[in-house]
Design an enzyme around this catalytic site. Sequence first.
Site, mmCIF file in Angstrom:
data_model
loop_
_atom_site.group_PDB
_atom_site.id
_atom_site.type_symbol
_atom_site.label_atom_id
_atom_site.label_comp_id
_atom_site.label_asym_id
_atom_site.label_seq_id
_atom_site.Cartn_x
_atom_site.Cartn_y
_atom_site.Cartn_z
ATOM 1 N N ASP A 148 0.744 -1.219 -0.008
ATOM 2 C CA ASP A 148 0.096 -0.030 -0.053
ATOM 3 C C ASP A 148 0.839 1.277 0.031
ATOM 4 O O ASP A 148 2.147 1.034 0.331
ATOM 5 C CB ASP A 148 -0.823 -0.101 1.353
ATOM 6 C CG ASP A 148 -1.736 1.049 1.545
ATOM 7 O OD1 ASP A 148 -2.468 1.760 0.364
ATOM 8 O OD2 ASP A 148 -1.714 1.753 2.668
ATOM 9 N N LEU A 149 0.417 2.567 -0.307
ATOM 10 C CA LEU A 149 1.307 3.495 -0.524
ATOM 11 C C LEU A 149 1.147 4.392 0.687
ATOM 12 O O LEU A 149 2.221 4.780 1.680
ATOM 13 C CB LEU A 149 0.927 4.475 -1.561
ATOM 14 C CG LEU A 149 1.642 5.853 -1.836
ATOM 15 C CD1 LEU A 149 3.160 5.537 -2.013
ATOM 16 C CD2 LEU A 149 1.126 6.396 -3.160
ATOM 17 N N ASP A 150 -0.242 5.010 0.955
ATOM 18 C CA ASP A 150 -0.359 5.772 2.106
ATOM 19 C C ASP A 150 -0.272 5.120 3.570
ATOM 20 O O ASP A 150 -1.163 4.608 3.555
ATOM 21 C CB ASP A 150 -1.743 6.672 1.692
ATOM 22 C CG ASP A 150 -1.968 7.249 0.487
ATOM 23 O OD1 ASP A 150 -1.048 8.187 0.520
ATOM 24 O OD2 ASP A 150 -2.786 7.399 -0.348
ATOM 25 N N THR B 242 1.339 10.008 4.382
ATOM 26 C CA THR B 242 0.157 11.121 3.482
ATOM 27 C C THR B 242 -1.046 11.214 4.263
ATOM 28 O O THR B 242 -1.638 12.343 4.000
ATOM 29 C CB THR B 242 -0.150 10.685 2.251
ATOM 30 O OG1 THR B 242 -0.250 9.402 1.929
ATOM 31 C CG2 THR B 242 1.122 11.295 1.211
ATOM 32 N N LYS C 259 -9.092 5.957 6.570
ATOM 33 C CA LYS C 259 -7.655 5.452 6.043
ATOM 34 C C LYS C 259 -7.891 4.165 5.289
ATOM 35 O O LYS C 259 -8.782 3.395 5.536
ATOM 36 C CB LYS C 259 -6.710 5.049 7.141
ATOM 37 C CG LYS C 259 -5.995 6.153 7.783
ATOM 38 C CD LYS C 259 -4.919 5.793 8.797
ATOM 39 C CE LYS C 259 -4.514 7.109 9.457
ATOM 40 N NZ LYS C 259 -3.465 6.652 10.643
ATOM 41 N N SER D 265 -2.510 0.507 -4.279
ATOM 42 C CA SER D 265 -3.059 1.659 -3.684
ATOM 43 C C SER D 265 -4.343 2.163 -4.071
ATOM 44 O O SER D 265 -4.514 1.975 -5.503
ATOM 45 C CB SER D 265 -2.038 2.854 -3.784
ATOM 46 O OG SER D 265 -2.350 4.180 -3.286
ATOM 47 N N ALA D 266 -5.326 2.752 -3.500
ATOM 48 C CA ALA D 266 -6.538 3.245 -3.785
ATOM 49 C C ALA D 266 -6.480 4.532 -4.386
ATOM 50 O O ALA D 266 -7.184 5.122 -4.992
ATOM 51 C CB ALA D 266 -7.443 3.174 -2.613
ATOM 52 N N LYS E 296 -10.958 -0.879 -1.616
ATOM 53 C CA LYS E 296 -10.706 -1.892 -0.415
ATOM 54 C C LYS E 296 -11.656 -1.705 0.614
ATOM 55 O O LYS E 296 -12.161 -0.402 0.773
ATOM 56 C CB LYS E 296 -9.261 -1.413 0.204
ATOM 57 C CG LYS E 296 -8.053 -1.782 -0.777
ATOM 58 C CD LYS E 296 -6.911 -0.892 0.074
ATOM 59 C CE LYS E 296 -5.621 -1.055 -1.014
ATOM 60 N NZ LYS E 296 -4.545 -0.361 -0.281
ATOM 61 N N GLU F 251 0.396 -3.534 4.374
ATOM 62 C CA GLU F 251 -0.896 -2.601 5.015
ATOM 63 C C GLU F 251 -1.032 -1.973 6.141
ATOM 64 O O GLU F 251 -0.719 -2.583 7.264
ATOM 65 C CB GLU F 251 -2.094 -3.316 4.604
ATOM 66 C CG GLU F 251 -2.832 -3.382 3.234
ATOM 67 C CD GLU F 251 -3.360 -1.712 3.170
ATOM 68 O OE1 GLU F 251 -3.565 -0.879 3.797
ATOM 69 O OE2 GLU F 251 -3.809 -1.638 1.772
ATOM 70 N N ASP F 252 -1.519 -0.824 6.329
ATOM 71 C CA ASP F 252 -1.761 0.122 7.537
ATOM 72 C C ASP F 252 -3.108 0.216 7.746
ATOM 73 O O ASP F 252 -3.445 0.698 8.972
ATOM 74 C CB ASP F 252 -0.991 1.496 7.460
ATOM 75 C CG ASP F 252 -1.685 2.390 6.592
ATOM 76 O OD1 ASP F 252 -2.060 2.122 5.317
ATOM 77 O OD2 ASP F 252 -2.115 3.507 6.890
HETATM 78 C C1 G6P Z 1 -5.493 5.712 0.204
HETATM 79 C C2 G6P Z 1 -5.526 6.694 1.354
HETATM 80 C C3 G6P Z 1 -7.059 7.015 1.900
HETATM 81 C C4 G6P Z 1 -7.377 7.918 0.443
HETATM 82 C C5 G6P Z 1 -7.160 7.068 -0.969
HETATM 83 C C6 G6P Z 1 -7.515 7.759 -2.251
HETATM 84 O O1 G6P Z 1 -6.020 4.481 0.408
HETATM 85 O O2 G6P Z 1 -5.551 5.848 2.392
HETATM 86 O O3 G6P Z 1 -7.098 8.033 2.632
HETATM 87 O O4 G6P Z 1 -8.738 8.272 0.523
HETATM 88 O O5 G6P Z 1 -5.963 6.535 -0.840
HETATM 89 O O6 G6P Z 1 -6.776 8.449 -2.548
HETATM 90 P P1 G6P Z 1 -6.742 9.734 -3.604
HETATM 91 O O7 G6P Z 1 -5.263 10.353 -3.492
HETATM 92 O O8 G6P Z 1 -7.160 9.161 -5.015
HETATM 93 O O9 G6P Z 1 -7.673 10.901 -3.289
HETATM 94 MG MG MG Z 2 -2.880 2.794 3.609
#
Ligand code: G6P
Ligand code: MG
Length: 215
Positions: free
Chosen positions: A10-12, A18, A46, A115-116, A146, A170-171
């Site tokens: 996962d990224l964030d 972030t 999150k 990542s989402a 997710k 994943e966090d």
């Molecule tokens: C990640 C973050 C979420 C965020 C989602 C969409 O999963 O953990 O908090 O809403 O990405 O991110 P975006 O940058 O497309 O708004």
């Molecule tokens: Mg995350």
Amino acid sequence: MAEVKACLFDLDGVIVDTAKYHYLAWKRLANELGFDFTEQDNERLKGVSRVRSLEILLEIGGITLDEQEKQAGMDRKNGWYLEYINKMDSSEVLPGVKAFLQALRDNNIKIALGSASKNAMIILRNIDMVSYFDAIVDGTKTSQAKPDPEVFLLGAKELGVAPSECVVFEDAEAGVEAAKRAEMYCVGVGSAEQLGQADFVIASFDEMSIDRLKF
Ligand code: G6P
Ligand code: MG
């Protein structure tokens, strides 16, 4: 489990923190709409998609918006969020991440992003990490958020490995659930209390090593 052939990240909250920028941008929108939004409320966002995040925010504020207003709200929030992430550089990569990714490469274990976020490429470029990934699956490629397993299953497919050979990092609770639904091994990054569904939890990548992938 089978031999580990790939790791999906996962990224964030895993590679970069972030969440604090998402929080500040959503809080600004909430304040404009006339209500407060706390850091505790932010936990609920999150790992959740942008549109679902807005729905949760509006639910907290007890506010109803029509489709056009919702789109405008998300666009405003994303504009503020972009101001933060456009200032990011490699100093914001979380501790131990690069060393672990390099160790995976040295051991011929494939690496994917799962990542989402629709902003994932901007962040990866700013922190100078695009080249670490053999596949990048982000919010521009998926249709199901997710905890749906789509993002990780697509990652495994792009890498050409079976889900049973993948480990997800994943966090977020929604992300851990997505990994388990994809029938992948899952390492939680954060607090064991919150990520109880994961196979094991690390507080940071400083605790991670290739040896810990031998399950
Ligand atoms: C990640 C973050 C979420 C965020 C989602 C969409 O999963 O953990 O908090 O809403 O990405 O991110 P975006 O940058 O497309 O708004
Ligand atoms: Mg995350």
